[in-house]
Design a protein around this motif. Structure first.
Motif, PDB file in Angstrom:
ATOM      1  N   TYR A  53       0.915  -1.141  -0.074  1.00 53.27           N
ATOM      2  CA  TYR A  53       0.000  -0.014   0.038  1.00 53.27           C
ATOM      3  C   TYR A  53       0.884   1.140   0.002  1.00 53.27           C
ATOM      4  O   TYR A  53       2.124   1.340   0.694  1.00 53.27           O
ATOM      5  N   ALA A  79      -4.395   3.820  -0.659  1.00 48.39           N
ATOM      6  CA  ALA A  79      -5.170   3.818   0.518  1.00 48.39           C
ATOM      7  C   ALA A  79      -5.068   5.256   0.805  1.00 48.39           C
ATOM      8  O   ALA A  79      -4.363   6.056   0.798  1.00 48.39           O
ATOM      9  N   ARG A  91      -8.466   1.516  -1.740  1.00 52.02           N
ATOM     10  CA  ARG A  91      -8.898   1.189  -0.239  1.00 52.02           C
ATOM     11  C   ARG A  91      -9.417   2.629   0.256  1.00 52.02           C
ATOM     12  O   ARG A  91      -8.421   3.586   0.392  1.00 52.02           O
TER      13      ARG A  91
END
Length: 357
Positions: A53, A79, A91
């Motif tokens: 991420y 994210a 996300r």
């Protein structure tokens, strides 16, 4: 074992944080910068890490995020806070979520006030936290744009950050004085904006009267970051070199591998930056390599043409790495260092002139 690195972008004074699980080699990057994506990817490669991420603590107004670029390079997911309203993330994070990497994880804490979508990230053992622009070292993020609110920021800091253990180390997204880390205990006591006995109204009055100019990059950064860094459209961004399969190192040097060079000797200029006795010595030299010792290179750079790319070489690759820096400063763009120098070239059995057995 936790792998941790604090990286810095000088132009925007932004800190990027790399965290990885030493066992699984899974990693996350917090607040990456677009211009530093090449650097970050090189570090991940050198450390043998798999980026899961990139996490932005908020929609930045002073630089474009490297999230999208790193996704293209590494396959990582993007994210960001669900409250940010940014488009294109994989996300969207909410208060209480966790982001796992190997056996470790970061806890998401909503800390609005600088912007409505700010989050802070707390390591699983609460030994460190990443506060974005919410809490800085002896300061805070501003509250006068992007739905900023000083009352919300005061409460967020006290409830979500000052509630952590006193020994918890705090890492901000920016510092403009060269400071790198603080702690919960320090900021509770010494932060001049909201530490000590200062109340919420004191803080609101302080922030309302800062009178700061808007960030210089806000008109570029915010629209790009609302798309997670997609296509910033900055003409100053240089494309990747395509004249050879090069590798970019964390030290900031483009390197070329011996096999490709041996197969394409006629398509490049080889500059050997060793001393004369080395050039004529037992390691030999690459065919048609031109000798210009490192100490003379800046003065003699005008002897080198622009018609073909340049490969620099020395004994082990150290001096020739510096030679690429000198040549770029002299205006040459297509320059690469021979990784490992003549030692690696000979060890692999590549062609040489004047070399001993």
């Amino acid at each position: 074992m936790l792998i941790f690195r604090q990286l810095f972008d000088q132009q925007s004074s932004t800190y990027t944080y790399l965290l990885a699980d030493g066992g699984t080699r899974e990693a996350v990057l917090v607040d990456p910068v677009f211009e530093q994506a090449r650097r970050d990817a090189a570090l991940l490669d050198e450390l043998g890490l798999h980026l899961l991420y990139t996490i932005d603590t908020h929609v930045h107004a002073d630089h474009v995020t490297g999230a999208w670029m790193l996704k293209q390079r590494t396959g990582s997911q993007i994210a960001i806070s669900a409250a940010s309203d940014a488009q294109g993330a994989d996300r969207y994070l909410k208060h209480g979520d966790t982001i796992a990497f190997g056996a470790r994880h970061l806890e998401v804490r909503a800390t609005p006030g600088h912007t409505s979508g700010c989050i802070s990230l707390v390591l699983d053992d609460q030994s460190m936290a990443f506060t974005g622009d919410c809490l800085l070292i002896r300061g805070t993020g501003r509250t006068d744009f992007q739905q900023g609110n000083p009352h919300a920021l005061f409460r967020a800091v006290h409830e979500q950050i000052f509630s952590l253990p006193e020994t918890c180390l705090l890492y901000p997204a920016h510092d403009y004085r060269g400071l790198t880390v603080t702690s919960v205990a320090e900021e509770r006591r010494f932060n001049p904006r909201l530490g000590g006995e200062l109340c919420e109204d004191d803080f609101a009055g302080y922030m309302t009267n800062l009178g700061l100019a808007h960030p210089r990059q806000i008109d570029v950064a915010v629209p790009a970051n609302m798309k997670c860094g997609v296509a910033p459209g900055d003409p100053s961004k240089k494309p990747e070199p395509d004249w050879a399969p090069l590798t970019y190192t964390f030290a900031g040097i483009w390197e070329i591998h011996p096999q490709w060079l041996e197969e394409h000797l006629q398509s490049v200029q080889i500059i050997d930056v060793r001393e004369r006795d080395e050039y004529d010595g037992p390691l030999g030299r690459i065919p048609e390599a031109k000798l210009i010792s490192l100490g003379e290179l800046a003065v003699r750079a005008k002897e080198i043409g622009n018609e073909r790319p340049i490969v620099t070489v020395c004994r082990a690759g150290g001096r020739s790495a510096q030679a690429t820096v000198i040549l770029r400063q002299a205006g040459f763009e297509d320059v690469a260092n021979l990784a490992g120098g003549m030692l690696r070239w000979r060890a692999e059995g590549r062609v040489v002139e004047n070399g001993g057995v």
